[in-house]
Design an enzyme around this catalytic site. Structure first.
Site, PDB file in Angstrom:
ATOM      1  N   ASP A  31     -44.021  48.720  17.329  1.00  0.00           N
ATOM      2  CA  ASP A  31     -44.451  49.245  16.034  1.00  0.00           C
ATOM      3  C   ASP A  31     -45.224  48.154  15.295  1.00  0.00           C
ATOM      4  O   ASP A  31     -44.835  46.980  15.292  1.00  0.00           O
ATOM      5  CB  ASP A  31     -43.245  49.697  15.206  1.00  0.00           C
ATOM      6  CG  ASP A  31     -43.661  50.567  14.031  1.00  0.00           C
ATOM      7  OD1 ASP A  31     -43.340  51.769  14.039  1.00  0.00           O
ATOM      8  OD2 ASP A  31     -44.323  50.042  13.091  1.00  0.00           O
ATOM      9  N   HIS A  47     -49.522  65.625  23.581  1.00  0.00           N
ATOM     10  CA  HIS A  47     -49.572  65.697  22.116  1.00  0.00           C
ATOM     11  C   HIS A  47     -48.771  66.897  21.600  1.00  0.00           C
ATOM     12  O   HIS A  47     -49.067  68.038  21.934  1.00  0.00           O
ATOM     13  CB  HIS A  47     -51.010  65.803  21.597  1.00  0.00           C
ATOM     14  CG  HIS A  47     -51.065  65.863  20.094  1.00  0.00           C
ATOM     15  ND1 HIS A  47     -51.234  64.741  19.306  1.00  0.00           N
ATOM     16  CD2 HIS A  47     -50.909  66.896  19.233  1.00  0.00           C
ATOM     17  CE1 HIS A  47     -51.196  65.087  18.037  1.00  0.00           C
ATOM     18  NE2 HIS A  47     -51.004  66.398  17.960  1.00  0.00           N
ATOM     19  N   ASN A  86     -38.716  60.987  12.758  1.00  0.00           N
ATOM     20  CA  ASN A  86     -38.978  61.654  11.482  1.00  0.00           C
ATOM     21  C   ASN A  86     -39.771  62.925  11.749  1.00  0.00           C
ATOM     22  O   ASN A  86     -40.775  62.889  12.463  1.00  0.00           O
ATOM     23  CB  ASN A  86     -39.758  60.728  10.555  1.00  0.00           C
ATOM     24  CG  ASN A  86     -38.960  59.505  10.161  1.00  0.00           C
ATOM     25  OD1 ASN A  86     -37.761  59.606   9.886  1.00  0.00           O
ATOM     26  ND2 ASN A  86     -39.588  58.350  10.145  1.00  0.00           N
ATOM     27  N   HIS A  99     -42.889  61.086  18.158  1.00  0.00           N
ATOM     28  CA  HIS A  99     -42.496  59.744  18.590  1.00  0.00           C
ATOM     29  C   HIS A  99     -41.081  59.462  18.124  1.00  0.00           C
ATOM     30  O   HIS A  99     -40.609  60.035  17.141  1.00  0.00           O
ATOM     31  CB  HIS A  99     -43.455  58.688  18.026  1.00  0.00           C
ATOM     32  CG  HIS A  99     -43.580  58.717  16.541  1.00  0.00           C
ATOM     33  ND1 HIS A  99     -44.377  59.620  15.879  1.00  0.00           N
ATOM     34  CD2 HIS A  99     -42.990  57.970  15.579  1.00  0.00           C
ATOM     35  CE1 HIS A  99     -44.294  59.421  14.578  1.00  0.00           C
ATOM     36  NE2 HIS A  99     -43.439  58.433  14.367  1.00  0.00           N
TER      37      HIS A  99
HETATM   38  P1  AMP Z   1     -43.438  57.709  11.200  1.00  0.00           P
HETATM   39  O1  AMP Z   1     -43.710  57.191   9.808  1.00  0.00           O
HETATM   40  O2  AMP Z   1     -42.017  58.055  11.482  1.00  0.00           O
HETATM   41  O3  AMP Z   1     -44.405  58.826  11.529  1.00  0.00           O
HETATM   42  O4  AMP Z   1     -43.760  56.509  12.182  1.00  0.00           O
HETATM   43  C1  AMP Z   1     -45.045  56.076  12.435  1.00  0.00           C
HETATM   44  C2  AMP Z   1     -44.934  54.628  12.811  1.00  0.00           C
HETATM   45  O5  AMP Z   1     -46.134  54.274  13.461  1.00  0.00           O
HETATM   46  C3  AMP Z   1     -44.751  53.656  11.642  1.00  0.00           C
HETATM   47  O6  AMP Z   1     -43.539  52.931  11.818  1.00  0.00           O
HETATM   48  C4  AMP Z   1     -45.978  52.761  11.723  1.00  0.00           C
HETATM   49  O7  AMP Z   1     -45.684  51.416  11.409  1.00  0.00           O
HETATM   50  C5  AMP Z   1     -46.392  52.925  13.160  1.00  0.00           C
HETATM   51  N1  AMP Z   1     -47.802  52.726  13.448  1.00  0.00           N
HETATM   52  C6  AMP Z   1     -48.875  53.240  12.794  1.00  0.00           C
HETATM   53  N2  AMP Z   1     -50.026  52.853  13.368  1.00  0.00           N
HETATM   54  C7  AMP Z   1     -49.679  52.091  14.432  1.00  0.00           C
HETATM   55  C8  AMP Z   1     -50.402  51.390  15.428  1.00  0.00           C
HETATM   56  N3  AMP Z   1     -51.744  51.396  15.459  1.00  0.00           N
HETATM   57  N4  AMP Z   1     -49.716  50.690  16.361  1.00  0.00           N
HETATM   58  C9  AMP Z   1     -48.370  50.662  16.336  1.00  0.00           C
HETATM   59  N5  AMP Z   1     -47.616  51.310  15.436  1.00  0.00           N
HETATM   60  C10 AMP Z   1     -48.252  52.007  14.480  1.00  0.00           C
END
Ligand code: AMP
Length: 110
Positions: A31, A47, A86, A99
């Site tokens: 992350d 997806h 989430n 995810h």
């Molecule tokens: P959520 O908010 O549960 O949808 O989780 C999305 C997660 O994706 C968050 O914890 C972000 O920090 C992470 N995230 C967003 N963009 C990237 C990226 N380019 N590479 C890795 N993690 C990411």
């Protein structure tokens, strides 16, 4: 692959990322804004916007996510971990490609 989906782009390797594990159906990345010393994202390559969008035909993908979490813990000798997904903006979903957050490495008491 869905255009404008950041995780589809990461899966397609058109965006850089730190890969932890990969197989035919799943990519595990670090992350970008970790909430714990170990914070991985388990991304099915197919997806789907979130859990609410899964159908019985996706059962295999859902099971593979759980077994990937188990394999990560075993391989990296992680004794305890939390798996979080989430589903919906109201509870914090910001990326609409299903995810699971794999969190470990500190006491999580919330
Ligand atoms: P959520 O908010 O549960 O949808 O989780 C999305 C997660 O994706 C968050 O914890 C972000 O920090 C992470 N995230 C967003 N963009 C990237 C990226 N380019 N590479 C890795 N993690 C990411």
């Amino acid at each position: 692959m869905v255009e404008h989906c950041i995780f589809c782009k990461i899966i397609a390797k058109t965006l850089p990322t730190q890969i932890i594990e990969e197989n035919d159906s799943i990519l595990v990345i670090k992350d970008i804004a970790p909430k714990a010393p170990i914070h991985y994202l388990i991304l099915p390559k197919i997806h789907r916007p979130n859990l609410a969008a899964l159908t019985p035909e996706d059962a295999q993908h859902a099971a593979e996510i759980l077994f990937m979490a188990q394999a990560l813990a075993k391989k990296q000798n992680i004794p305890a971990f939390r798996l979080v997904s989430n589903n919906g903006e109201q509870v914090g979903q910001s990326v609409f490609h299903i995810h699971f957050h794999f969190l470990a490495g500190k006491v999580l008491d919330f």
